[in-house]
Structure formats: C-alpha cells, structure tokens
Design an enzyme around this catalytic site. Structure first.
Site, PDB file in Angstrom:
ATOM      1  N   ASP A 122       0.940  -0.927  -0.121  1.00 33.13           N
ATOM      2  CA  ASP A 122      -0.080  -0.017  -0.162  1.00 33.13           C
ATOM      3  C   ASP A 122       0.497   1.359   0.019  1.00 33.13           C
ATOM      4  OD1 ASP A 122      -2.751   1.978   0.517  1.00 33.13           O
ATOM      5  OD2 ASP A 122      -1.978   1.672   2.136  1.00 33.13           O
ATOM      6  N   GLU A 153      -1.621  -1.562  -5.804  1.00 35.15           N
ATOM      7  CA  GLU A 153      -2.387  -0.944  -6.501  1.00 35.15           C
ATOM      8  C   GLU A 153      -2.104  -0.035  -7.222  1.00 35.15           C
ATOM      9  OE1 GLU A 153      -5.710   0.750  -3.350  1.00 35.15           O
ATOM     10  OE2 GLU A 153      -4.490   1.124  -3.032  1.00 35.15           O
ATOM     11  N   CYS A 187     -12.490  -4.541   5.916  1.00 29.77           N
ATOM     12  CA  CYS A 187     -11.926  -5.296   6.458  1.00 29.77           C
ATOM     13  C   CYS A 187     -11.495  -6.608   6.063  1.00 29.77           C
ATOM     14  CB  CYS A 187     -13.306  -5.601   7.779  1.00 29.77           C
ATOM     15  SG  CYS A 187     -12.300  -6.799   9.191  1.00 29.77           S
ATOM     16  N   CYS A 243     -12.565  -9.758   8.114  1.00 34.79           N
ATOM     17  CA  CYS A 243     -14.097 -10.636   7.967  1.00 34.79           C
ATOM     18  C   CYS A 243     -15.060 -10.348   6.581  1.00 34.79           C
ATOM     19  CB  CYS A 243     -15.604 -10.314   9.092  1.00 34.79           C
ATOM     20  SG  CYS A 243     -15.395  -8.123   9.125  1.00 34.79           S
ATOM     21  N   CYS A 275     -13.670  -2.848  13.184  1.00 39.15           N
ATOM     22  CA  CYS A 275     -14.688  -3.228  12.701  1.00 39.15           C
ATOM     23  C   CYS A 275     -15.660  -3.549  13.973  1.00 39.15           C
ATOM     24  CB  CYS A 275     -14.060  -4.578  12.131  1.00 39.15           C
ATOM     25  SG  CYS A 275     -15.007  -5.115  10.812  1.00 39.15           S
ATOM     26  N   CYS A 320     -16.286  -6.013  13.292  1.00 44.64           N
ATOM     27  CA  CYS A 320     -16.392  -8.670  13.907  1.00 44.64           C
ATOM     28  C   CYS A 320     -15.293  -8.059  15.227  1.00 44.64           C
ATOM     29  CB  CYS A 320     -15.868  -8.582  13.089  1.00 44.64           C
ATOM     30  SG  CYS A 320     -14.289  -7.969  12.243  1.00 44.64           S
ATOM     31  N   ASP A 362      -2.991   1.554   6.838  1.00 40.94           N
ATOM     32  CA  ASP A 362      -2.379   1.504   5.964  1.00 40.94           C
ATOM     33  C   ASP A 362      -2.033  -0.400   5.677  1.00 40.94           C
ATOM     34  OD1 ASP A 362      -2.087   3.504   4.877  1.00 40.94           O
ATOM     35  OD2 ASP A 362      -0.908   4.144   6.463  1.00 40.94           O
TER      36      ASP A 362
END
Length: 397
Positions: A190, A274, A326, A329, A345, A347, A354
């Site tokens: 990233d 990316e 996430c 999950c 999150c 969960c 990052d």
C-alpha cells in the site's frame, strides 16, 4: 529482455562543441520534418511518406547552402532524429483513432534550442565502439565513468545532456533473466504519503521526502536566480545551480527506489500493488507530495525487476476498496476520510488503515492470480438439502 544501462560521460571541451553541433543538427532535422508535414497539410497536399521526407530534409537539404553544415555530423544521428519525428506522428494518429491505449497524445511540437534536455542516438549502423572509452563517429573517444560491465553488446547508445549540464551515455542491451531462489513469502504493498510503502507483513517504509528536505536550499537558489538579469552570464550560472540542486533530489529519490524495490523483489515471490491514478492525484492539493514520492517510477522498477528475477508482479484495480474492507470478516465500512488512520470493525477487529489495505491488496492479488491460472471461479455443485424447496408435483408429471 531489453534494459538501459546509463553511465556518466566526461567529454573534453572540443567534444562538448561537437556534441552541441550534433544536438543542433538533430533538432533542425526534426523541426524540418514537422514543418514539411504541417505545410503539406495546410496546402491540402497528400501526407508525405517517410521515404520522401527523408529525401527532402536530409539528402536534398545537405546540398542546400543553408543546410550544408548537416554534413558535419554522423548521418545516423540525422536518420534517428527523423525516425523520432515519424514515430511521434504515428503515435499521434494511433491516439486519435483509438488504437493506442492510455491518455490522448497531442500533435508533435517543435524542439527548441532552449530545451533543458538534449539527446542524440547512435545505432549499430553508426559503428560506435565500446571499450575503455566510448568512440562515436565525428565526435571522438569520450571518457566514460564505468561503474559496471555491460552484460552484452549494446544495440544503440543515446548521448544525453541534462538540465544541469551533465552528459550521460544510455546503452540499450539485451539481458537474460536471472531467476532468484524460490521464496514462500508474498506481499501486498500500500503506497502512501505518511509512509512511503506499507507491506502486508506490517513493515512500514518511511517516506524520505527528498524534495521537502531540499526546499529551504532551493528557495534560496531560486530567489537568487530571480534577481539576475535575463540573458546575463550570472543568470546562466544561477540557473545551473538550481538545476544541480534538482538533479540531486532526483538522484537521491531514484537511488532510494532502487534499493527498496530490489529488497522487496528479493524477499518475496509475488508482489501486488494498487494501480494508482497518479495523474489525478497530481491535480489535488497533495500534488507536491505525490510527485515527491514518485510512485510510478517505483512500481515500474518493481515490475521490470520482478520479470528479470523470475518473480510475480500484478496491479490491483484502483477502485478496489482496500482501506475500507475488513481483512478479517470482509465487511465494507462506510466513508473513511484520509484523517482516519485506525478503525474498528463490527467483528471486533482493530485495524491500522495502511496495514489492512496491504493485506487486502495481497488477498486480491492472490485471488486474481488463481482466476488467471484457470482456478475455480463458479461455486461448486452441492447436494440439495432436505429442507430446500423442491419442484411442484405438476411440474414433475
């Protein structure tokens, strides 16, 4: 695969004059080719072919009194300048018709003697020689600062003069692939501004911010340049000082990219990044920081080094929500401004923005690789459960 090997040149004062003459002749041939085709278009005449253009701007031009000095340089330099003009037109037409991918390309423009970068190219037809020195036709033996051996006989050499007045020889050579030993580790990367790169294993590479660190000295040099009278010798000297400071920044950034990209390629069997829209980010308030990071150059190094050393490299879709997804999950969070660096999150997982993005990029890269290799994409067949709705009796009759 073909790679470029660049080395610093140390031409003598007479060789600098000969190189300046070659730069000027190549520029004139390029401009004459553009002028001839533009004039033919304005007059409603057919498009001038490459062969007729070569006859007009090189062969016949050498016999004219106002272009007789074209004979003072190697003919290959003139032919390569004409080839660049023809290639520029082909790329322009391919872009107009949609055959060329990427952003639209503008029509070729005239070259100026005030351009900060000048270059000429010699092919094998020029019979240049590579030894202790670089021998170029009608220029002589130029001293080269050899830092490593060329892996093969070069197919061409480009002599470049940059904005700081430095001379370089860029050789195009054929390089065989050298696969590195297999590694079990794979990583997603990233890219960012707070940290230059964050890897899926949690390692963070700090951003050196070379341009930001040099801003104070650059501001002082540019202020001194603005006070010099235009056209004066002192202004030319001040411009060289500013250009040298900029090339120091560029050289430091390039060295940093080489070191980090080589380390990542050696340590991982597969690398996924990316596909960032750098052109779009460069139009925002973060433009200076985006250019200072140099993401495009870094990912290009990762790509060719992965190919050279037998590694896997792939780019993930730029619209993939790597930061908001996430990694535990798979829940997609709502809006997440850049100021949010950590989030929780539903969960119960606590994420570093990052690191979570790098993990998601790695997972997306692995999934895309399985699909590309013919992996199972559709869900497999399963036995129907007893409580599932069946067909009606009338339908089975």
């Amino acid at each position: 695969m073909q790679l470029r090997y660049s080395f610093r040149l140390d031409p003598t004062p007479m060789q600098r004059i000969a190189l300046a003459r070659a730069f000027g002749c190549a520029r004139v041939v390029f401009n004459d080719a553009l002028a001839a085709r533009r004039q033919a278009h304005a007059d409603g005449l057919p498009f001038i072919s490459d062969g007729d253009l070569s006859k007009h701007v090189i062969t016949e031009a050498k016999q004219r009194p106002d272009r007789v000095w074209l004979c003072e340089v190697s003919a290959v330099v003139l032919q390569q300048a004409l080839a660049d003009a023809c290639m520029a037109y082909r790329n322009f037409f391919a872009s107009l018709s949609g055959k060329r991918k990427g952003p639209k390309i503008a029509a070729p423009r005239f070259r100026s003697r005030r351009d900060q970068r000048q270059a000429i190219r010699f092919t094998r037809n020029a019979r240049f020689k590579v030894g202790e020195k670089l021998t170029l036709p009608k220029i002589g033996d130029i001293a080269v600062r050899w830092s490593r051996r060329l892996p093969s006989v070069p197919s061409s050499v480009t002599v470049i003069k940059d904005a700081a007045g430095r001379y370089f020889a860029s050789f195009v050579v054929e390089v065989a692939q050298h696969p590195l030993p297999q590694r079990q580790s794979e990583t997603g990367i990233d890219l960012g501004l707070e940290h230059f790169a964050v890897l899926a294993d949690g390692r963070k590479i700090d951003s050196p911010r070379f341009l930001r660190r040099a801003e104070k000295k650059l501001r002082k040099l540019q202020k001194a340049l603005s006070r010099k009278q235009k056209g004066s010798s002192n202004r030319a000297k001040a411009r060289i000082k500013v250009a040298r400071q900029h090339v120091k920044v560029a050289d430091a950034r390039r060295e940093f990219h080489h070191q980090e990209s080589t380390r990542i390629v050696r340590e991982n069997q597969a690398i996924f990044v990316e596909d960032l829209a750098v052109n779009g980010l460069a139009r925002t308030r973060l433009a200076k920081s985006v250019h200072d990071a140099g993401w495009s150059a870094f990912t290009a190094m990762l790509e060719y080094k992965a190919k050279l050393y037998g590694r896997t490299f792939a780019r993930i879709d730029r619209f993939f929500p790597s930061s908001k997804l996430c990694s535990g999950c798979g829940t997609l969070a709502g809006q997440m401004p850049l100021a949010v660096r950590k989030w929780d999150c539903s969960c119960g997982a606590h994420h570093d923005r990052d690191v979570n993005a790098a993990i998601n990029i790695l997972a997306a890269g692995r999934a895309e690789r399985r699909n590309a290799c013919g992996g199972q994409v559709r869900p497999s067949l399963a036995v129907a459960q007893a409580d599932e709705a069946g067909s009606r009796g009338s339908a089975a009759a």
